[in-house]
Design an enzyme around this catalytic site. Sequence first.
Site, short mmCIF file in Angstrom:
data_model
loop_
_atom_site.label_atom_id
_atom_site.label_comp_id
_atom_site.label_asym_id
_atom_site.label_seq_id
_atom_site.Cartn_x
_atom_site.Cartn_y
_atom_site.Cartn_z
N HIS A 142 0.83 -1.20 0.00
CA HIS A 142 0.00 0.00 0.00
C HIS A 142 0.87 1.25 0.00
CE1 HIS A 142 0.58 -1.12 4.24
NE2 HIS A 142 0.37 0.14 4.58
N HIS A 144 1.01 5.32 1.09
CA HIS A 144 0.43 6.34 1.96
C HIS A 144 0.49 7.69 1.24
CE1 HIS A 144 0.63 3.97 5.80
NE2 HIS A 144 1.53 3.31 5.08
#
Length: 200
Positions: A142, A144
Amino acid sequence: MEATAIALRRLSLISSHFPTHCSSSSQLTPFNCSSTTNEEDNQEIGCVFCLIVRGKSPSLKVYEDDVCLCILDANPLCFGHSLVIPKSHFSSLQETPPSVIAAMCSKVPLISSAVMKATGCDSFNLLVNNGAAAGQVIYHTHLHIIPRKTSDCLWTSESLTRCSLKTDEALKLADGIRENLSFSNNYEDNKGHGPSLVVN
Protein backbone atom coordinates in the site's frame (compact mmCIF):
# COMPACT_ATOMS: atom_id res chain seq x y z
CA MET A 1 12.68 -1.49 27.42
CA GLU A 2 13.64 -1.15 23.73
CA ALA A 3 11.55 -4.22 22.81
CA THR A 4 8.54 -2.66 24.56
CA ALA A 5 8.99 0.61 22.65
CA ILE A 6 9.21 -1.28 19.34
CA ALA A 7 6.10 -3.31 20.22
CA LEU A 8 4.16 -0.15 21.13
CA ARG A 9 5.25 1.57 17.90
CA ARG A 10 4.16 -1.43 15.83
CA LEU A 11 0.82 -1.56 17.69
CA SER A 12 0.31 2.14 17.02
CA LEU A 13 1.11 1.70 13.33
CA ILE A 14 -1.14 -1.31 12.87
CA SER A 15 -4.02 0.32 14.73
CA SER A 16 -3.86 3.22 12.28
CA HIS A 17 -5.17 0.86 9.60
CA PHE A 18 -8.19 -0.39 11.55
CA PRO A 19 -11.60 1.25 11.70
CA THR A 20 -11.95 3.38 14.82
CA HIS A 21 -14.16 0.87 16.65
CA CYS A 22 -11.32 -1.69 16.49
CA SER A 23 -8.51 0.55 17.71
CA SER A 24 -8.73 -0.54 21.36
CA SER A 25 -5.83 -2.86 22.17
CA SER A 26 -8.26 -5.31 23.82
CA GLN A 27 -10.04 -5.77 20.48
CA LEU A 28 -6.97 -6.05 18.26
CA THR A 29 -6.14 -9.44 16.83
CA PRO A 30 -3.01 -9.98 14.78
CA PHE A 31 -3.41 -10.48 11.05
CA ASN A 32 -1.30 -13.21 9.53
CA CYS A 33 -1.08 -12.48 5.84
CA SER A 34 1.01 -15.60 5.34
CA SER A 35 -2.14 -17.66 5.86
CA THR A 36 -3.77 -19.55 3.03
CA THR A 37 -4.55 -17.65 -0.14
CA ASN A 38 -7.86 -17.55 -1.92
CA GLU A 39 -6.39 -18.44 -5.32
CA GLU A 40 -9.59 -17.44 -7.11
CA ASP A 41 -8.97 -13.73 -6.65
CA ASN A 42 -5.45 -13.59 -5.18
CA GLN A 43 -6.58 -12.42 -1.75
CA GLU A 44 -5.33 -13.52 1.65
CA ILE A 45 -7.68 -14.96 4.24
CA GLY A 46 -7.57 -12.61 7.25
CA CYS A 47 -5.73 -9.70 5.57
CA VAL A 48 -7.54 -6.51 6.61
CA PHE A 49 -6.99 -4.90 3.20
CA CYS A 50 -8.31 -7.98 1.38
CA LEU A 51 -11.37 -7.85 3.66
CA ILE A 52 -11.86 -4.19 2.73
CA VAL A 53 -11.52 -5.01 -0.99
CA ARG A 54 -14.18 -7.74 -0.61
CA GLY A 55 -16.47 -5.38 1.31
CA LYS A 56 -16.25 -7.48 4.49
CA SER A 57 -14.56 -4.78 6.59
CA PRO A 58 -15.69 -1.16 6.84
CA SER A 59 -13.72 1.61 5.18
CA LEU A 60 -14.21 5.06 3.69
CA LYS A 61 -13.39 4.63 0.00
CA VAL A 62 -12.52 7.79 -1.90
CA TYR A 63 -11.45 6.17 -5.19
CA GLU A 64 -11.80 2.78 -6.88
CA ASP A 65 -10.98 1.25 -10.26
CA ASP A 66 -10.33 -2.27 -11.58
CA VAL A 67 -6.80 -2.52 -10.06
CA CYS A 68 -6.77 -0.45 -6.88
CA LEU A 69 -8.74 1.58 -4.43
CA CYS A 70 -8.01 4.45 -2.08
CA ILE A 71 -9.35 4.62 1.46
CA LEU A 72 -9.02 7.09 4.30
CA ASP A 73 -6.75 5.81 7.05
CA ALA A 74 -9.01 5.20 10.07
CA ASN A 75 -6.39 6.54 12.50
CA PRO A 76 -4.39 8.95 10.35
CA LEU A 77 -1.05 10.62 10.98
CA CYS A 78 -2.82 13.80 9.89
CA PHE A 79 -6.18 14.88 8.51
CA GLY A 80 -6.59 13.40 5.02
CA HIS A 81 -4.03 10.56 5.36
CA SER A 82 -5.08 8.11 2.65
CA LEU A 83 -3.99 4.64 1.53
CA VAL A 84 -3.84 3.38 -2.06
CA ILE A 85 -4.09 -0.42 -2.05
CA PRO A 86 -4.15 -2.97 -4.87
CA LYS A 87 -7.22 -5.19 -5.06
CA SER A 88 -5.03 -8.28 -5.36
CA HIS A 89 -2.85 -9.36 -2.45
CA PHE A 90 0.91 -8.80 -2.66
CA SER A 91 2.84 -8.90 0.61
CA SER A 92 5.56 -6.41 -0.34
CA LEU A 93 6.52 -3.92 -3.02
CA GLN A 94 9.02 -6.32 -4.57
CA GLU A 95 6.30 -9.00 -4.83
CA THR A 96 3.93 -6.59 -6.58
CA PRO A 97 3.97 -6.77 -10.40
CA PRO A 98 5.27 -3.61 -12.11
CA SER A 99 1.94 -3.21 -13.93
CA VAL A 100 0.08 -3.04 -10.59
CA ILE A 101 2.58 -0.56 -9.12
CA ALA A 102 2.26 1.53 -12.29
CA ALA A 103 -1.55 1.50 -12.04
CA MET A 104 -1.40 2.55 -8.37
CA CYS A 105 1.18 5.28 -8.97
CA SER A 106 -0.67 6.62 -12.00
CA LYS A 107 -3.56 7.54 -9.69
CA VAL A 108 -1.39 9.41 -7.16
CA PRO A 109 -1.54 12.81 -8.97
CA LEU A 110 -5.35 12.64 -9.21
CA ILE A 111 -5.93 11.41 -5.65
CA SER A 112 -3.27 13.58 -3.97
CA SER A 113 -4.61 16.69 -5.71
CA ALA A 114 -8.12 15.94 -4.43
CA VAL A 115 -6.80 15.21 -0.91
CA MET A 116 -4.79 18.46 -0.84
CA LYS A 117 -7.79 20.52 -2.00
CA ALA A 118 -10.11 18.86 0.53
CA THR A 119 -7.68 19.40 3.41
CA GLY A 120 -6.40 22.85 2.46
CA CYS A 121 -2.83 21.55 2.14
CA ASP A 122 -0.38 22.43 -0.62
CA SER A 123 2.04 19.51 -0.23
CA PHE A 124 2.05 15.78 0.49
CA ASN A 125 4.36 12.89 1.25
CA LEU A 126 4.11 9.66 -0.74
CA LEU A 127 5.30 6.85 1.50
CA VAL A 128 5.77 3.08 1.30
CA ASN A 129 6.62 1.13 4.45
CA ASN A 130 8.22 -1.96 2.93
CA GLY A 131 9.37 -4.53 5.50
CA ALA A 132 9.28 -4.64 9.29
CA ALA A 133 12.28 -2.34 9.82
CA ALA A 134 10.53 0.28 7.66
CA GLY A 135 7.37 0.08 9.77
CA GLN A 136 5.25 -2.20 7.57
CA VAL A 137 2.71 -3.95 9.78
CA ILE A 138 0.08 -5.01 7.25
CA TYR A 139 1.73 -7.19 4.67
CA HIS A 140 -0.38 -6.08 1.71
CA THR A 141 1.34 -3.51 -0.50
CA HIS A 142 0.00 0.00 0.00
CA LEU A 143 0.97 3.62 -0.63
CA HIS A 144 0.43 6.34 1.96
CA ILE A 145 -0.65 9.78 0.74
CA ILE A 146 0.00 12.14 3.66
CA PRO A 147 -1.08 15.77 3.14
CA ARG A 148 1.27 18.37 4.63
CA LYS A 149 1.26 21.99 5.72
CA THR A 150 4.26 24.20 6.43
CA SER A 151 5.57 23.77 9.98
CA ASP A 152 3.21 20.89 10.79
CA CYS A 153 6.13 19.13 12.54
CA LEU A 154 4.91 15.72 11.39
CA TRP A 155 8.36 14.18 10.88
CA THR A 156 11.06 14.77 13.48
CA SER A 157 13.66 13.78 10.86
CA GLU A 158 12.94 17.01 8.95
CA SER A 159 14.87 18.94 11.58
CA LEU A 160 17.96 16.73 11.28
CA THR A 161 21.06 18.17 9.63
CA ARG A 162 22.00 16.22 6.52
CA CYS A 163 25.56 15.31 5.68
CA SER A 164 26.96 15.47 2.17
CA LEU A 165 27.69 12.14 0.50
CA LYS A 166 31.41 11.63 0.00
CA THR A 167 32.39 11.00 -3.63
CA ASP A 168 34.43 7.83 -3.01
CA GLU A 169 31.66 6.33 -0.84
CA ALA A 170 29.04 7.35 -3.39
CA LEU A 171 30.91 5.65 -6.24
CA LYS A 172 31.28 2.41 -4.24
CA LEU A 173 27.63 2.53 -3.25
CA ALA A 174 26.47 3.13 -6.83
CA ASP A 175 28.63 0.22 -8.04
CA GLY A 176 27.24 -2.05 -5.31
CA ILE A 177 23.65 -1.16 -6.19
CA ARG A 178 24.28 -1.76 -9.90
CA GLU A 179 25.86 -5.16 -9.13
CA ASN A 180 22.78 -6.18 -7.17
CA LEU A 181 20.21 -5.11 -9.74
CA SER A 182 18.46 -7.84 -11.69
CA PHE A 183 17.73 -6.55 -15.15
CA SER A 184 14.77 -7.96 -17.04
CA ASN A 185 14.45 -7.74 -20.81
CA ASN A 186 12.67 -4.42 -20.33
CA TYR A 187 15.83 -2.89 -18.86
CA GLU A 188 18.41 -4.13 -21.39
CA ASP A 189 19.07 -0.56 -22.55
CA ASN A 190 20.32 0.37 -19.07
CA LYS A 191 23.00 -2.33 -18.94
CA GLY A 192 26.59 -1.26 -19.24
CA HIS A 193 25.97 2.36 -18.33
CA GLY A 194 28.73 3.68 -16.11
CA PRO A 195 28.32 6.03 -13.19
CA SER A 196 26.48 9.24 -13.92
CA LEU A 197 28.00 11.09 -10.95
CA VAL A 198 30.13 13.93 -12.25
CA VAL A 199 33.17 14.57 -10.11
CA ASN A 200 34.72 18.05 -10.29
